[in-house]
Motif scaffolding. Structure first.
Motif, short mmCIF file in Angstrom:
data_model
loop_
_atom_site.label_atom_id
_atom_site.label_comp_id
_atom_site.label_asym_id
_atom_site.label_seq_id
_atom_site.Cartn_x
_atom_site.Cartn_y
_atom_site.Cartn_z
N THR A 45 45.45 41.97 41.72
CA THR A 45 44.83 41.22 40.63
C THR A 45 43.53 40.61 41.11
N LYS A 46 42.69 40.25 40.18
CA LYS A 46 41.39 39.69 40.52
C LYS A 46 41.03 38.60 39.53
N ARG A 47 40.62 37.45 40.03
CA ARG A 47 40.13 36.38 39.18
C ARG A 47 38.65 36.57 38.95
N LYS A 48 38.16 36.10 37.79
CA LYS A 48 36.76 36.25 37.44
C LYS A 48 35.87 35.55 38.46
N GLY A 49 34.86 36.27 38.94
CA GLY A 49 33.90 35.69 39.87
C GLY A 49 34.37 35.59 41.30
N SER A 50 35.51 36.16 41.63
CA SER A 50 36.00 36.10 43.01
C SER A 50 36.44 37.50 43.45
N PRO A 51 36.53 37.71 44.76
CA PRO A 51 36.98 39.03 45.23
C PRO A 51 38.47 39.22 44.93
N PRO A 52 38.93 40.47 44.91
CA PRO A 52 40.34 40.72 44.60
C PRO A 52 41.27 40.16 45.67
N ASP A 53 42.44 39.71 45.22
CA ASP A 53 43.45 39.16 46.12
C ASP A 53 44.35 40.30 46.58
N LEU A 54 44.06 40.83 47.78
CA LEU A 54 44.83 41.96 48.29
C LEU A 54 46.01 41.51 49.14
N GLU A 55 46.13 40.21 49.40
CA GLU A 55 47.22 39.69 50.22
C GLU A 55 48.53 39.59 49.44
N GLN B 33 41.53 43.03 36.41
CA GLN B 33 41.12 41.70 35.95
C GLN B 33 41.40 41.66 34.45
N VAL B 34 42.29 40.78 34.03
CA VAL B 34 42.65 40.64 32.62
C VAL B 34 41.71 39.63 31.98
#
Length: 113
Positions: A1-11, A70-71
């Motif tokens: 998932t990815k939040r707007k304006g930030s890099p994707p959370d791959l952890e 990103q939803v």
């Protein structure tokens, strides 16, 4: 998932499977929150399931392994134009006033001793 304006959370990935609820954007939203599914506008998808990066997709888009999503939720104006908006607002108001009433009764009982 990815939040707007930030890099994707791959952890901490969201794991989907065909056996459980499916691998579509709809099942992703449902897996995270039913409210997210209700307020869904579109999704931006990066990865092998997308024809180009990012691709704007709907609820029925099938996701592949290691896709980043990103939803994007509906705006307030779009939510207000929805048919169920007044019903949801009324349910929230009823729930909130019920909690306030219970808290008020509890406080009165506490004061009476």
């Amino acid at each position: 998932t990815k939040r707007k304006g930030s890099p994707p959370d791959l952890e901490e990935p969201v794991i989907l499977s065909e056996i459980r609820k499916g691998t579509s954007v709809r099942s992703l939203c449902n897996n995270i929150s039913s409210q997210m599914l209700r307020d869904f506008n579109y999704a931006l998808v990066w990865g092998t399931s997308a024809k180009h990066s990012p691709q704007r997709c709907g609820l029925n888009h099938k996701l592949d392994d290691e896709d980043v999503v990103q939803v994007v939720a509906k705006t307030i104006k779009q939510q207000q134009q929805d048919r169920t908006y007044t019903q949801l607002a009324q349910q929230y108001q009823d729930k909130h006033s019920k909690k306030r009433l219970e808290a008020k009764k509890k406080k009165q009982q506490k004061l009476r001793g």
